[in-house]
Design a protein around this motif. Structure first.
Motif, PDB file in Angstrom:
ATOM      1  N   LEU A 289       1.880  -5.624   0.594  1.00  0.00           N
ATOM      2  CA  LEU A 289       0.826  -5.676   1.427  1.00  0.00           C
ATOM      3  C   LEU A 289      -0.078  -4.276   1.573  1.00  0.00           C
ATOM      4  O   LEU A 289       0.669  -3.335   1.553  1.00  0.00           O
ATOM      5  N   GLY A 290      -1.224  -4.532   1.669  1.00  0.00           N
ATOM      6  CA  GLY A 290      -1.995  -3.275   2.068  1.00  0.00           C
ATOM      7  C   GLY A 290      -1.929  -2.697   3.633  1.00  0.00           C
ATOM      8  O   GLY A 290      -1.976  -3.683   4.006  1.00  0.00           O
ATOM      9  N   LEU A 291      -1.297  -1.779   3.550  1.00  0.00           N
ATOM     10  CA  LEU A 291      -1.061  -1.255   5.087  1.00  0.00           C
ATOM     11  C   LEU A 291      -1.999  -0.166   5.367  1.00  0.00           C
ATOM     12  O   LEU A 291      -2.070   0.832   4.898  1.00  0.00           O
ATOM     13  N   SER A 292      -3.180  -0.851   6.215  1.00  0.00           N
ATOM     14  CA  SER A 292      -4.250   0.183   6.482  1.00  0.00           C
ATOM     15  C   SER A 292      -4.338   0.869   7.511  1.00  0.00           C
ATOM     16  O   SER A 292      -4.959   2.049   7.677  1.00  0.00           O
ATOM     17  N   GLY A 293      -3.261   0.857   8.517  1.00  0.00           N
ATOM     18  CA  GLY A 293      -3.044   1.527   9.698  1.00  0.00           C
ATOM     19  C   GLY A 293      -3.797   0.727  10.815  1.00  0.00           C
ATOM     20  O   GLY A 293      -3.621   1.401  12.136  1.00  0.00           O
ATOM     21  N   VAL A 313      10.165  -5.667   1.183  1.00  0.00           N
ATOM     22  CA  VAL A 313       8.746  -5.497   1.507  1.00  0.00           C
ATOM     23  C   VAL A 313       8.156  -4.137   1.212  1.00  0.00           C
ATOM     24  O   VAL A 313       8.770  -3.102   1.493  1.00  0.00           O
ATOM     25  N   ARG A 314       7.318  -4.146   0.473  1.00  0.00           N
ATOM     26  CA  ARG A 314       6.323  -2.922  -0.017  1.00  0.00           C
ATOM     27  C   ARG A 314       5.288  -2.974   0.737  1.00  0.00           C
ATOM     28  O   ARG A 314       4.301  -3.800   0.271  1.00  0.00           O
ATOM     29  N   CYS A 315       4.896  -1.909   1.167  1.00  0.00           N
ATOM     30  CA  CYS A 315       3.568  -1.579   2.023  1.00  0.00           C
ATOM     31  C   CYS A 315       2.782  -0.524   1.242  1.00  0.00           C
ATOM     32  O   CYS A 315       3.477   0.348   0.455  1.00  0.00           O
ATOM     33  N   VAL A 316       1.568  -0.600   0.965  1.00  0.00           N
ATOM     34  CA  VAL A 316       0.806   0.340   0.143  1.00  0.00           C
ATOM     35  C   VAL A 316      -0.508   0.896   0.900  1.00  0.00           C
ATOM     36  O   VAL A 316      -1.139  -0.096   1.324  1.00  0.00           O
ATOM     37  N   MET A 317      -0.555   2.149   1.020  1.00  0.00           N
ATOM     38  CA  MET A 317      -1.724   2.622   1.737  1.00  0.00           C
ATOM     39  C   MET A 317      -2.681   2.878   0.335  1.00  0.00           C
ATOM     40  O   MET A 317      -2.497   3.455  -0.551  1.00  0.00           O
ATOM     41  N   LEU A 318      -3.975   2.554   0.582  1.00  0.00           N
ATOM     42  CA  LEU A 318      -5.144   2.478  -0.301  1.00  0.00           C
ATOM     43  C   LEU A 318      -6.117   3.308   0.160  1.00  0.00           C
ATOM     44  O   LEU A 318      -7.379   2.911   0.330  1.00  0.00           O
ATOM     45  N   PRO A 319      -6.080   4.576   0.292  1.00  0.00           N
ATOM     46  CA  PRO A 319      -7.204   5.395   0.997  1.00  0.00           C
ATOM     47  C   PRO A 319      -8.717   5.626   0.115  1.00  0.00           C
ATOM     48  O   PRO A 319      -8.394   5.775  -1.011  1.00  0.00           O
ATOM     49  N   SER A 320      -9.649   5.567   0.933  1.00  0.00           N
ATOM     50  CA  SER A 320     -10.872   6.274   0.287  1.00  0.00           C
ATOM     51  C   SER A 320     -11.238   7.322   0.930  1.00  0.00           C
ATOM     52  O   SER A 320     -10.706   7.667   1.834  1.00  0.00           O
ATOM     53  N   GLU A 321     -12.410   7.873   0.678  1.00  0.00           N
ATOM     54  CA  GLU A 321     -13.002   9.033   1.446  1.00  0.00           C
ATOM     55  C   GLU A 321     -13.420   8.700   2.996  1.00  0.00           C
ATOM     56  O   GLU A 321     -13.722   9.342   3.762  1.00  0.00           O
ATOM     57  N   TYR A 322     -13.475   7.385   3.448  1.00  0.00           N
ATOM     58  CA  TYR A 322     -13.727   6.902   4.512  1.00  0.00           C
ATOM     59  C   TYR A 322     -12.356   6.803   5.503  1.00  0.00           C
ATOM     60  O   TYR A 322     -12.515   6.504   6.561  1.00  0.00           O
ATOM     61  N   THR A 323     -11.316   6.805   4.848  1.00  0.00           N
ATOM     62  CA  THR A 323     -10.004   6.587   5.614  1.00  0.00           C
ATOM     63  C   THR A 323      -9.670   7.737   6.525  1.00  0.00           C
ATOM     64  O   THR A 323      -9.437   8.986   5.756  1.00  0.00           O
ATOM     65  N   ALA A 332       1.788   5.272   8.030  1.00  0.00           N
ATOM     66  CA  ALA A 332       3.238   5.806   7.574  1.00  0.00           C
ATOM     67  C   ALA A 332       4.159   5.510   8.946  1.00  0.00           C
ATOM     68  O   ALA A 332       5.458   5.386   8.533  1.00  0.00           O
ATOM     69  N   GLU A 333       3.662   5.567  10.082  1.00  0.00           N
ATOM     70  CA  GLU A 333       4.473   5.503  11.213  1.00  0.00           C
ATOM     71  C   GLU A 333       4.854   3.700  11.255  1.00  0.00           C
ATOM     72  O   GLU A 333       6.190   3.604  11.582  1.00  0.00           O
ATOM     73  N   VAL A 334       4.167   3.003  11.004  1.00  0.00           N
ATOM     74  CA  VAL A 334       4.507   1.494  10.859  1.00  0.00           C
ATOM     75  C   VAL A 334       5.540   1.171   9.868  1.00  0.00           C
ATOM     76  O   VAL A 334       6.665   0.520  10.069  1.00  0.00           O
ATOM     77  N   ALA A 335       5.378   1.870   8.694  1.00  0.00           N
ATOM     78  CA  ALA A 335       6.393   1.828   7.517  1.00  0.00           C
ATOM     79  C   ALA A 335       7.748   2.468   8.041  1.00  0.00           C
ATOM     80  O   ALA A 335       8.893   1.768   7.667  1.00  0.00           O
TER      81      ALA A 335
END
Length: 552
Positions: A289-293, A313-323, A332-335
Motif C-alpha cells: 500500500l501507499g503510505l502517505s503519512g 506487508v510492503r509500505c511505499v512512500m511516493l513523495p512529490s515536491e508537495y510532500t 517512516a514512524e508508522v512503518a
C-alpha cells in the motif's frame, strides 16, 4: 427411549466454490462429533458451496457437483451421527436453498428454505425457488425442526414446525455482520422461543467472502429466551451441545457463555478478518500500500499487519515536491512501529515528464485538478507496477467519507484490489486508530502498543497534491460532512430532513450532488469490508446516470 441428545455444532469457515475443501471441513467436524458421542452434527447454511454464492449457483454443472459432493459425504459419514449441512438442491426446473440431513450413508431428508430474503446484500428471490414449510425430522429420540436462516425471522414457519411436532428448533445460518446485528438476531430468536415454547439453536458460520464477514456468535436458547450457550464471535469452534428431556420437554444443558467484544473491536476484527480471508481465499500471501503519512493509510497498514503479519506487508512512500518532511517522517514512524518494510518511489521526475509531454495541449491553461490527479495516477501506476512485479495485492485506502463524495482519484489512489476501510466514515477512522493503539488481541499479528503515532491522528488531513492543501479546502469539516452523509446514505433522509438537523441547505445540496456524480467511481472501485447495512455495493445500488436531485 433415551432422555439425552448430543448435537455437535460446527461454527466453521467455508470457502465459496471449494466443494472438496468444504466437504473435508464437514468430515472433520463429523469425526469430532462421532468421537464425542454425538447423535447429530450440524453445519451452517449452504456450507458445502460456501456463502454467498451469488450467480455461481445458477451454473448447472456447479449445482450438480455440489449435490454429488453431498451424496458422497453421506456415504463417507455412514457409520456414526447424522450430519446436517446446507447446500443447493435442484429438482426438475426448480432450485432450492436446502438443508441436507445425511444419515446411515444416505440422504435422509432435505429441508427447503421457505422465506427468501431479498434486501440488503441478499438476492435469494432471484436465485432460488421458494420451498414449502418443511415438517420436522427425527434423529434418534428427538424431532427437530429446521427453519433455514430467514425462515426463523418469521413466526409462521416456526409455529408450523412446533404444531407439526418439532421438539427443538435448529436454525442454520449464513448471517453476515453489520454493526448491531447480533442484538437483532437475539431479539428475533427470543421471540421464536416465546411463541413456540421450544429450545432454539442459532448456528452461524464464520469467515469472510468478498465484502461480507460472517461473525459466528452461535447461541442456544431455552424456552422463553433463557440463554444456555453462547459461542465466541469470529472464531472457528466445534461445540458439543447436550439436551435433556424432562417433564416439560427437551431443554438445552448450560454450556459456555462467551462475552462478545464491543462495537469498536468488532468493526476492527471484521476489517482484519475480511482482508485475511480475501487474501487467503484468492491466493495472495502479501500486500502493499501507499503510505502517505496520513491517518487512512496508517490504519490500513495496521489492519494489514494484524491480518497478515509485518513480513507480508510492503509500505511505499511516493513523495512529490508537495510532500512535507513531516509526512515523510510520519510514514517512516508508522512503518517502524508496525515493523514492516518501507520503500520509497519519488514521483517528482515522472510528474514533470508527463506535464512536459502534455504542455503543448495545455498551453495557455491554468493548472488545476488535472495536475493534481496526474500525481495520484502516477502513484497508482507505480504501486500497480510493484504489485505486478512482486505478486503483492495492492490495498487502497479511501474511507467511506471520501468514497461517498468522490474525494479520490479514479485510476489513481483508488487503484487496488481491496479496501479494508471502505465502509468506515472518517470520524470513525480517528477513533479506531486510538482504539488500536490502546488495545491488542491474540488474533492480531501486529505488535501491541502504539502503532499509529498520535500526531498522525491529530494533524489536519491533507492529500498534499498542491502547496498548503487541506481536505477542508474542498470539503466541510468531517464532523459535519459525516453527519450529512450518514443521513443521506445510511438513513436515506431527504434534504429537508438533513437541514432540519441544523445543516446549511446549500452545503447539504452540494454533498447530495457529490454523492450522485461519484457513483461511476464507486462502480469501478475495489471491494471492501462491510460494517453497516448501507455499505457501497450490494447494500446500496444506485444508477450511474441519474438526474434526480431532491427538490426539498
Amino acid at each position: 427411549m433415551s432422555d439425552r441428545f448430543r448435537l455437535t455444532l460446527g461454527q466453521l469457515n467455508p470457502t465459496v466454490g471449494d466443494l472438496a475443501g468444504n466437504a473435508e471441513k464437514a468430515r472433520g467436524a463429523w469425526e469430532q462429533g462421532r468421537d464425542a458421542g454425538a447423535d447429530m452434527v450440524a453445519l451452517p447454511e449452504m456450507f458445502v458451496t460456501g456463502y454467498q454464492v451469488q450467480d455461481l449457483v445458477l451454473k448447472p454443472v456447479f449445482v450438480r457437483r455440489a449435490m454429488e459432493t453431498l451424496r458422497q459425504l453421506a456415504r463417507d459419514c455412514a457409520d456414526g451421527p447424522a450430519l446436517g449441512i446446507g447446500g443447493p438442491y435442484a429438482y426438475g426446473d426448480k432450485l432450492y436453498n436446502a438443508y441436507w440431513i445425511l444419515q446411515n450413508g444416505k440422504v435422509a431428508t432435505r429441508i427447503l428454505k421457505h422465506k427468501l430474503p431479498n434486501e440488503t446484500v441478499f438476492d435469494e428471490v432471484r436465485l432460488y425457488d421458494e420451498g414449502p414449510i418443511s415438517g420436522p425430522y427425527s434423529i434418534g429420540p428427538l424431532r427437530i425442526g429446521t427453519p433455514i436462516c430467514e425462515d426463523a425471522w418469521h413466526v409462521d414457519v416456526c409455529e408450523a414446525l412446533e404444531e407439526s411436532g418439532a421438539e427443538i428448533l435448529l436454525v442454520p445460518n449464513g448471517s453476515p455482520y453489520y454493526r448491531g446485528k447480533f442484538d437483532r438476531r437475539v431479539g428475533h430468536m427470543v421471540a421464536r422461543t416465546v411463541e413456540t415454547g421450544l429450545p432454539l439453536v442459532y448456528l452461524n458460520m464464520v469467515g469472510a467472502q468478498d465484502d461480507q464477514t460472517f461473525d459466528g456468535a452461535t447461541f442456544v436458547l431455552n424456552p422463553h429466551g433463557t440463554l444456555a450457550t453462547a459461542l465466541p464471535a469470529f472464531d472457528e469452534v466445534i461445540h458439543h451441545q447436550d439436551f435433556e428431556r424432562g417433564d416439560d420437554g427437551w431443554r438445552a444443558v448450560a454450556g459456555p457463555r462467551a462475552v462478545h467484544p464491543d462495537a469498536w473491536e468488532q468493526d476492527y476484527r471484521v476489517m482484519v478478518t475480511a482482508l485475511r480471508d480475501y487474501c487467503r481465499k484468492t491466493g495472495f500471501g502479501k500486500v502493499l500500500l501507499g503510505l502517505s503519512g496520513g491517518i487512512d493509510s496508517a490504519i490500513v497498514a495496521a489492519i494489514a499487519v494484524d491480518a497478515l503479519g509485518a513480513d507480508n506487508v510492503r509500505c511505499v512512500m511516493l513523495p512529490s515536491e508537495y510532500t512535507s518532511q513531516a509526512s515523510l517522517d510520519d510514514a517512516a514512524e508508522v512503518a517502524r512501529l508496525l515493523g514492516c518494510k518501507l520503500d520509497r518511489v519519488d514521483i517528482e521526475g515522472p510528474r514533470a515528464a508527463v506535464t512536459q509531454a502534455l504542455a503543448h495541449l495545455f498551453e495557455g491553461l491554468e493548472p488545476d485538478l488535472t495536475e493534481e490527479n496526474i500525481q495520484s495516477r502516477l502513484r497508482g501506476l507505480s504501486l500497480m507496477a510493484l504489485s505486478n512485479k512482486f505478486g503483492e495485492m495492492l490495498l487502497t485506502t479511501g474511507n467511506k467519507s471520501e468514497v461517498a463524495v468522490g474525494y479520490a482519484t479514479i485510476y489513481g489512489d483508488m487503484s487496488g484490489g481491496y479496501n479494508p476501510i471502505k465502509d468506515m466514515y472518517k470520524t470513525r477512522v480517528f477513533q479506531t486508530c486510538r482504539w488500536r493503539n490502546d488495545n491488542h488481541r491474540d488474533w492480531m499479528k501486529g505488535p501491541a502498543g502504539t502503532v499509529i503515532p498520535p500526531r498522525v491522528i491529530d494533524k489536519p488531513p491533507t492529500a498534499e497534491l498542491r502547496a498548503d492543501q487541506k481536505d477542508e479546502d474542498s470539503l466541510p469539516p468531517y464532523e459535519v460532512l459525516d453527519d450529512i452523509l450518514e443521513q443521506l446514505i445510511d438513513h436515506e433522509s431527504s434534504v429537508a430532513e438533513v437541514v432540519g438537523r441544523g445543516h446549511d441547505r446549500d452545503l447539504v445540496k452540494k454533498v447530495e450532488n457529490l454523492i450522485y456524480i461519484s457513483e461511476y467511481k464507486r462502480f469501478q472501485s475495489a471491494p471492501g469490508a462491510r460494517l453497516t447495512p448501507r455499505s457501497f455495493w450490494l447494500d446500496r445500488r444506485y444508477p450511474i446516470v441519474n438526474r434526480w436531485r431532491d427538490p426539498t
